[in-house]
Motif scaffolding. Structure first.
Motif, short mmCIF file in Angstrom:
data_model
loop_
_atom_site.label_atom_id
_atom_site.label_comp_id
_atom_site.label_asym_id
_atom_site.label_seq_id
_atom_site.Cartn_x
_atom_site.Cartn_y
_atom_site.Cartn_z
N THR A 26 0.83 -1.21 0.00
CA THR A 26 0.00 0.00 0.00
C THR A 26 0.86 1.26 0.00
OG1 THR A 26 -1.84 -1.10 1.13
CG2 THR A 26 -1.74 1.30 1.31
N PHE A 27 1.97 1.20 0.73
CA PHE A 27 2.87 2.35 0.81
C PHE A 27 3.93 2.36 -0.29
CE2 PHE A 27 1.41 2.45 5.30
CZ PHE A 27 1.05 3.79 5.37
N GLY A 28 3.86 1.40 -1.21
CA GLY A 28 4.82 1.35 -2.31
C GLY A 28 6.18 0.79 -1.93
N LEU A 29 6.25 0.04 -0.85
CA LEU A 29 7.50 -0.57 -0.41
C LEU A 29 7.65 -1.97 -0.96
CD1 LEU A 29 7.60 0.47 3.36
CD2 LEU A 29 8.64 1.65 1.41
N GLY A 30 8.90 -2.38 -1.18
CA GLY A 30 9.18 -3.74 -1.59
C GLY A 30 9.06 -4.69 -0.41
N VAL A 31 8.91 -5.98 -0.71
CA VAL A 31 8.74 -7.00 0.32
C VAL A 31 9.76 -8.11 0.11
CG1 VAL A 31 7.21 -8.81 1.20
CG2 VAL A 31 6.30 -6.55 0.65
N MET A 32 10.47 -8.45 1.17
CA MET A 32 11.33 -9.63 1.14
C MET A 32 11.01 -10.49 2.34
SD MET A 32 15.13 -8.29 2.29
CE MET A 32 15.80 -9.95 2.16
N PHE A 33 11.30 -11.78 2.21
CA PHE A 33 11.13 -12.73 3.31
C PHE A 33 12.50 -13.21 3.75
CE2 PHE A 33 6.80 -14.45 1.57
CZ PHE A 33 6.20 -13.25 1.89
N GLY A 34 12.70 -13.34 5.06
CA GLY A 34 13.96 -13.82 5.59
C GLY A 34 13.76 -14.89 6.64
N CYS A 35 14.87 -15.34 7.20
CA CYS A 35 14.83 -16.44 8.17
C CYS A 35 15.94 -16.26 9.19
CB CYS A 35 14.96 -17.79 7.47
SG CYS A 35 16.41 -17.92 6.38
N TYR A 36 15.81 -17.00 10.29
CA TYR A 36 16.87 -17.10 11.28
C TYR A 36 17.49 -18.50 11.14
CZ TYR A 36 15.07 -12.75 13.25
OH TYR A 36 14.67 -11.45 13.42
N SER A 37 17.64 -19.22 12.23
CA SER A 37 18.15 -20.60 12.14
C SER A 37 16.96 -21.54 12.06
CB SER A 37 19.04 -20.91 13.34
OG SER A 37 20.20 -20.11 13.33
N ASP A 38 16.18 -21.39 11.00
CA ASP A 38 14.91 -22.08 10.87
C ASP A 38 15.05 -23.36 10.05
OD1 ASP A 38 13.97 -19.77 12.11
OD2 ASP A 38 13.45 -18.83 10.21
N SER A 39 14.26 -24.34 10.40
CA SER A 39 14.26 -25.60 9.66
C SER A 39 13.34 -25.50 8.45
CB SER A 39 13.79 -26.74 10.57
OG SER A 39 12.38 -26.70 10.73
N THR A 40 13.21 -26.62 7.75
CA THR A 40 12.29 -26.70 6.62
C THR A 40 10.86 -26.36 7.02
OG1 THR A 40 13.61 -28.28 5.35
CG2 THR A 40 11.24 -28.34 4.99
N LEU A 41 10.48 -26.68 8.26
CA LEU A 41 9.11 -26.42 8.70
C LEU A 41 8.77 -24.94 8.59
CD1 LEU A 41 6.40 -27.09 9.99
CD2 LEU A 41 7.55 -27.27 12.22
N MET A 42 9.59 -24.09 9.17
CA MET A 42 9.26 -22.67 9.16
C MET A 42 9.45 -22.05 7.77
SD MET A 42 10.40 -19.49 11.62
CE MET A 42 10.33 -20.53 13.05
N ASN A 43 10.51 -22.42 7.07
CA ASN A 43 10.71 -21.84 5.75
C ASN A 43 9.64 -22.29 4.76
OD1 ASN A 43 12.88 -20.34 6.56
ND2 ASN A 43 14.43 -21.69 5.70
N THR A 44 9.12 -23.50 4.93
CA THR A 44 8.02 -23.93 4.09
C THR A 44 6.76 -23.13 4.40
OG1 THR A 44 8.90 -26.17 3.85
CG2 THR A 44 6.55 -25.88 3.44
N ALA A 45 6.56 -22.81 5.69
CA ALA A 45 5.40 -22.01 6.07
C ALA A 45 5.44 -20.64 5.39
CB ALA A 45 5.36 -21.84 7.59
#
Length: 354
Positions: A282-301
């Motif tokens: 809505t504000f014209g900002l880009g979106v990225m997704f990141g992770c910490y020390s996450d397993s396949t479970l969280m990154n798949t989510a």
């Protein structure tokens, strides 16, 4: 609904060093939510931003405290549950695990994957970057070779800078990375708040000359006034991570960044991640997704929402020796959720048997 907790430890193939320290392994929480004979799964991993680290022990204690309070609720009552968790001062990573499990339960109850339930198109998922931590130039070269040896499909690199040794060390390391993988055209930088304003301005111009795509969190959280000054002169887009936790933070960042980094542990779950995506756009900002020390479970989510992201940094599970889960597929450099219901995550055979 009934909640069960279990800890599991994941070890990195290669330790990751950023401006705040080095991580070689973490102990994460596996949350299993059961209602009407259907299970939903969630994960929380420890992280530290600011004065109150969200440790594994603190996350477990907070969930054990509220588990009896959650029993009367239905997994579809996400708004009520979220209010209860916030009122009970449950940390964001623990709230995220519950929210994730409720979404997974919904997908299993419906018999469809979440990306399909949301009407998203997996063909819109961009390649994920893979991360090169702070190191010597020679070690960085070896890390690039290791990643490329794992998969010839890798198309994007994220390089951690903000070395305590200063920007000359940052420049030497990055040059070695670029020379080692000249065919990789998309390279981004994450300083994790490791620069001051003067160095950040200088590095923004130098990095633009190297063909870098964007800079993430050049200044430490709390220095948003200086971030506005950098934003005014930087030739490269600036994305914020530690400076942006939830959708409530976005309006105050519009005049000092070009985009935000969403992490489930940090924001509190898929429900809040969705709000952040819509607010940012809505504000014209880009979106990225990141992770910490996450397993396949969280990154798949988080990959379930990946068609809505401009940039992805969901590579932590690719660097694990002992990931207990299988889920999203790595195809053409992309983390792609599968066709199975809910999150589409299962325990690997050896872990399911124990």
């Amino acid at each position: 609904m009934q909640i069960r907790l279990q800890t599991f430890t994941v070890n990195k193939r290669f330790a990751l060093t950023i401006s705040r320290g080095t991580t070689a392994k973490t102990t994460n929480l596996f949350v299993r939510l059961e209602h009407d004979g259907i299970e939903g799964w969630g994960e929380a991993s420890p992280f530290s931003i600011g004065e109150t680290p969200q440790t594994t022990e603190a996350l477990a204690r907070s969930l054990q405290r509220v588990m009896p309070l959650l029993a009367p609720y239905h997994p579809l009552e996400r708004d009520k549950v979220d209010r209860l968790l916030k009122d009970s001062q449950v940390p964001s990573a623990a709230r995220s695990a519950i929210d994730m499990a409720m979404h997974d339960w919904l997908g299993h109850a419906s018999g469809v994957p979440l990306w399909h339930l949301w009407g998203l198109n997996r063909e819109n998922i961009v390649p994920t970057s893979v991360t090169i931590g702070i190191s010597t130039p020679a070690a960085a070269q070896e890390r690039v070779k290791n990643w490329l040896g794992m998969s010839s499909e890798i198309q994007s690199l994220k390089v951690k800078l903000g070395s305590p040794a200063g920007i000359a060390a940052d420049q030497a390391m990055l040059q070695e990375v670029m020379e080692t993988a000249p065919h990789i055209k998309k390279v981004s930088i994450d300083a994790n708040g490791g620069w001051n304003l003067k160095d950040a301005v200088m590095m923004s111009y130098w990095l633009a000359e190297q063909g870098i795509d964007y800079i993430e969190q050049p200044l430490a959280k709390g220095n948003e006034d200086d971030l506005q000054k950098l934003y005014a002169v930087s030739p490269l887009p600036i994305f914020v991570d530690e400076s942006c936790f939830t959708s409530a933070d976005i309006p105050g960042l519009v005049d000092r960044c070009h985009g935000i980094n969403i992490k489930l542990n940090k924001c509190g779950g898929l429900t809040e991640a969705t709000k952040m995506i819509h607010a940012a756009k809505t504000f014209g900002l880009g979106v990225m997704f990141g992770c910490y020390s996450d397993s396949t479970l969280m990154n798949t989510a988080l990959a379930q929402l990946a068609p809505l992201a401009d940039h992805l940094d969901l590579d932590s599970h690719l660097n694990l020796l002992d990931d207990p889960f299988e889920g999203a597929l790595f195809q053409n450099g992309r983390v792609v959720p599968n066709n199975n219901p809910g999150l589409g995550v299962a325990l690997r055979a050896k872990d399911a048997a124990t």
